[in-house]
Design a protein around this motif. Structure first.
Motif, PDB file in Angstrom:
ATOM      1  N   ASP A  63       2.219  93.195  74.790  1.00 63.37           N
ATOM      2  CA  ASP A  63       2.049  93.258  76.244  1.00 63.37           C
ATOM      3  C   ASP A  63       1.589  94.627  76.745  1.00 63.37           C
ATOM      4  OD1 ASP A  63       2.947  90.619  76.403  1.00 63.37           O
ATOM      5  OD2 ASP A  63       5.045  91.259  76.494  1.00 63.37           O
ATOM      6  N   ARG A  64       1.400  95.574  75.858  1.00 64.04           N
ATOM      7  CA  ARG A  64       0.981  96.909  76.280  1.00 64.04           C
ATOM      8  C   ARG A  64      -0.456  96.853  76.790  1.00 64.04           C
ATOM      9  NH1 ARG A  64       1.495 101.714  72.010  1.00 64.04           N
ATOM     10  NH2 ARG A  64       3.706 101.409  72.534  1.00 64.04           N
ATOM     11  N   PRO A  65      -0.765  97.497  77.940  1.00 64.17           N
ATOM     12  CA  PRO A  65      -2.156  97.523  78.430  1.00 64.17           C
ATOM     13  C   PRO A  65      -3.075  98.193  77.416  1.00 64.17           C
ATOM     14  CG  PRO A  65      -0.625  98.230  80.138  1.00 64.17           C
ATOM     15  CD  PRO A  65       0.161  98.168  78.874  1.00 64.17           C
ATOM     16  N   GLU A  77     -15.189  95.894  83.964  1.00 65.13           N
ATOM     17  CA  GLU A  77     -15.844  94.804  84.708  1.00 65.13           C
ATOM     18  C   GLU A  77     -14.832  93.869  85.375  1.00 65.13           C
ATOM     19  OE1 GLU A  77     -17.110  93.925  80.845  1.00 65.13           O
ATOM     20  OE2 GLU A  77     -17.055  96.077  81.191  1.00 65.13           O
ATOM     21  N   GLY A  78     -13.678  94.421  85.791  1.00 71.59           N
ATOM     22  CA  GLY A  78     -12.672  93.614  86.456  1.00 71.59           C
ATOM     23  C   GLY A  78     -11.744  92.874  85.517  1.00 71.59           C
ATOM     24  N   LEU A  79     -11.965  92.972  84.223  1.00 70.03           N
ATOM     25  CA  LEU A  79     -11.131  92.309  83.232  1.00 70.03           C
ATOM     26  C   LEU A  79     -10.145  93.316  82.656  1.00 70.03           C
ATOM     27  CD1 LEU A  79     -10.632  89.711  81.531  1.00 70.03           C
ATOM     28  CD2 LEU A  79     -12.315  90.598  79.893  1.00 70.03           C
ATOM     29  N   VAL A  80      -8.871  92.918  82.557  1.00 67.77           N
ATOM     30  CA  VAL A  80      -7.834  93.770  81.984  1.00 67.77           C
ATOM     31  C   VAL A  80      -7.188  93.002  80.842  1.00 67.77           C
ATOM     32  CG1 VAL A  80      -5.692  95.035  82.394  1.00 67.77           C
ATOM     33  CG2 VAL A  80      -7.404  94.853  84.226  1.00 67.77           C
ATOM     34  N   LEU A  81      -7.150  93.629  79.671  1.00 70.81           N
ATOM     35  CA  LEU A  81      -6.562  92.973  78.502  1.00 70.81           C
ATOM     36  C   LEU A  81      -5.393  93.790  77.973  1.00 70.81           C
ATOM     37  CD1 LEU A  81      -9.747  91.958  76.442  1.00 70.81           C
ATOM     38  CD2 LEU A  81      -8.387  90.510  77.960  1.00 70.81           C
ATOM     39  N   ASP A  82      -4.312  93.103  77.607  1.00 70.29           N
ATOM     40  CA  ASP A  82      -3.258  93.762  76.848  1.00 70.29           C
ATOM     41  C   ASP A  82      -3.646  93.683  75.368  1.00 70.29           C
ATOM     42  OD1 ASP A  82      -2.697  91.141  76.054  1.00 70.29           O
ATOM     43  OD2 ASP A  82      -0.948  90.961  77.370  1.00 70.29           O
ATOM     44  N   TYR A  83      -2.791  94.224  74.504  1.00 73.14           N
ATOM     45  CA  TYR A  83      -3.178  94.282  73.090  1.00 73.14           C
ATOM     46  C   TYR A  83      -3.264  92.904  72.455  1.00 73.14           C
ATOM     47  CZ  TYR A  83      -3.761  99.226  72.379  1.00 73.14           C
ATOM     48  OH  TYR A  83      -4.283 100.500  72.407  1.00 73.14           O
ATOM     49  N   ALA A  84      -2.408  91.993  72.865  1.00 78.78           N
ATOM     50  CA  ALA A  84      -2.514  90.637  72.329  1.00 78.78           C
ATOM     51  C   ALA A  84      -3.835  90.002  72.748  1.00 78.78           C
ATOM     52  CB  ALA A  84      -1.333  89.785  72.806  1.00 78.78           C
ATOM     53  N   GLY A  85      -4.208  90.194  74.015  1.00 77.10           N
ATOM     54  CA  GLY A  85      -5.460  89.626  74.502  1.00 77.10           C
ATOM     55  C   GLY A  85      -6.678  90.267  73.864  1.00 77.10           C
TER      56      GLY A  85
END
Length: 525
Positions: free
Chosen positions: A19-21, A26-34
């Motif tokens: 879950d860490r950022p 481009e408006g997309l934010v992913l955590d490490y899993a993503g």
């Protein structure tokens, strides 16, 4: 050197801290899993299209989150990412593409038409790309990481550098070299999991693509920015903590001015903690180094490196916040061996100028499809960087000059022959010689001296500049074109070679432009 692979480090962090950022753009934010899942989907998509170990994919795009994703997908599959420089002219880009013969070209919507103009049929980021990714499984390709770890010499990135022959060369960076560069970022540059990194410099440079990877391999956070958006960068400076805030000649004054403006409106404005700022101290006025490091309350990094070696062959010193440096000596790092050699590759004694030659795990594998150049530059088992240094008694190194005459404008390397080659194709030009001139904003800029061909029709400097713009990236175009009466008026050595140093000295000695000079106004770098 830290063990593992780029993809392996990413997967480990995703497993421990899902879950860490991790990254945003481009408006997309992913955590490490993503992020890990998107890398896996991308790797599967590439292999489904028939790409495998050693195949090249060329990327023509502005900074975007998926650029970094593609680099990690390449690391997991053995595919080599060739990062195309969109600032180049169509002719230069065509050369870069054909040099590496990519099996796949990927472009952003912004550069789709450029790719098609080159006769390419790119896969384009956008709705179709997202749909294709969604159709792939988010899990890793079985056995891929183990295979990648066993093949550390596989190519990972091809980054293009200016060529002494007038056309870009493709420097191939292996997984082994990238892991060594990552090790140096951790051990000698203080990179830690709590750090963030603003990836604003073009991804086709090692500054952004490699260091974004290093931060994500550590567990930090990357913010992808589409170029030197100064207000956006200063906004982000207030968050943190930051690792390395990249600032280069040509933008430092604008960052300082933006900060002054904000402090005038908000006297309590303060930056977040920053490990280090800047780059290329040799090309920045000491007073400006003092100002920017002072307002950002961070040390200024006295860097020296190259695409071929990474940032750290001799970049182990920093200047204190607010310090106007009087000494720019470099300190070698712990992962490189180095020598200073003469033109016969004999070691020179301390106090004598010699070309620096290096060995170490961070050194690249060679230039793509350039056997003769590789044989010359790697002679004796040492990579010859083309830069002249003098060793001090304490082991530090003073930069003297470039053995390979090169112009360092902002963060870009420009070889005079690149410009001369284009100028010489103009029917009115009999001879052209390009030299560097110091510039307060960019560090150095190119200036061209031109002798017209016999019986050539009149031509203006503006016309020749337009000719250059048609065949060169804008930042390579000469800032000034000066006409000499004839080829006989060029200063030459006894062997007939034009003496660039004499022309340089002429530029530096002038206090006012001569009336007879035909000068072109400033062009964008």
């Amino acid at each position: 050197m830290l063990p593992g692979t780029p993809g392996g480090h990413l997967a480990e962090i995703a497993a421990r801290c899902p879950d860490r950022p991790a990254i945003e753009g481009e408006g997309l934010v992913l955590d490490y899993a993503g992020l890990d899942a998107r890398v896996n989907r991308t790797a599967r998509l590439l292999t489904a299209r028939g790409l495998g170990r050693g195949d090249r994919m060329a990327v023509l795009a502005e900074n975007r989150l998926d650029y970094v994703v593609l680099a990690f997908a390449a690391a997991r599959t053995g595919i080599i990412l060739a990062a195309l420089n969109w600032r180049l002219s169509d002719g230069e880009l065509s050369h870069c593409v054909h040099l590496v013969a990519p099996r796949l070209v990927i472009a952003s919507p912004r550069f789709r038409d450029t790719a098609r103009r080159l006769g390419l049929d790119p896969l384009v980021f956008g709705p179709d790309w997202e749909a294709a990714l969604s159709a792939e499984e988010p899990g890793p390709i079985p056995g891929a990481e183990a295979e990648a770890e066993a093949r550390q010499e596989d190519g990972l990135l091809i980054l293009y550098t200016s060529g002494t022959t007038g056309l870009p060369k493709g420097a191939m960076i292996s997984a082994r070299a990238e892991m060594a560069r990552f090790t140096l970022s951790r051990r000698e540059l203080g990179l830690r999991p709590e750090h963030m990194f603003i990836a604003w410099a073009p991804m086709f440079h090692m500054v952004s693509i490699e260091h974004a990877m290093h931060v994500l391999m550590t567990g930090g956070r990357v913010v992808v920015v589409d170029g030197a958006d100064i207000p956006r960068l200063v906004d982000l400076v207030e968050t943190g903590p930051h690792w390395w805030l990249v600032l280069i000649p040509g933008m430092i004054e604008r960052v300082a001015a933006e900060i002054r403006s904000r402090r005038a409106a908000r006297p309590d404005w303060r930056p977040a903690r920053i490990e280090m700022v800047g780059a290329l101290a040799d090309l920045v006025p000491p007073a400006l180094i003092a100002e920017i490091s002072g307002v950002l309350e961070a040390p200024y990094w006295n860097s020296f490196g190259s695409t071929e070696t990474g940032m750290l062959p001799a970049a182990g010193t920093r200047f204190a916040p607010g310090e106007a440096p009087g000494d720019l000596a470099k300190a070698p790092n712990s992962l490189h061996l180095w020598r200073l050699v003469d033109e016969d590759d004999r070691d020179v004694p301390p106090g004598t100028a010699g070309e620096i030659a290096v060995r170490g795990p961070s050194v690249f594998s060679g230039y793509w499809n350039a056997a003769a150049t590789n044989a010359k530059d790697f002679r004796g088992g040492w990579f010859h960087m083309g830069d002249m240094f003098v060793e001090r008694p304490d082991g530090r190194l003073d930069f003297v000059d470039r053995a390979k005459y090169m112009i360092k404008s902002g963060a870009e390397n420009i070889y005079p022959v690149e410009i001369e080659r284009v100028l010489m194709t103009h029917p009115a030009v009999g001879e052209a010689v390009v030299v560097r001139r110091p510039d307060e904003r960019w560090g150095e800029v190119p200036v061209a001296f031109v002798a017209l061909a016999d019986e050539a029709p009149p031509v203006t400097a503006a016309e020749l500049t337009a000719w250059c713009r048609a065949g060169l990236a804008t930042y390579k175009c000469p800032r000034e074109i000066r006409f000499v009466a004839s080829r006989d008026d060029f200063p030459r050595s006894t062997s007939g070679k034009v003496q660039r140093k004499t022309l340089e000295a002429q530029l530096q000695a002038e206090t006012a432009p001569p009336a007879a000079r035909d000068v072109v106004g400033e062009s964008a770098a």
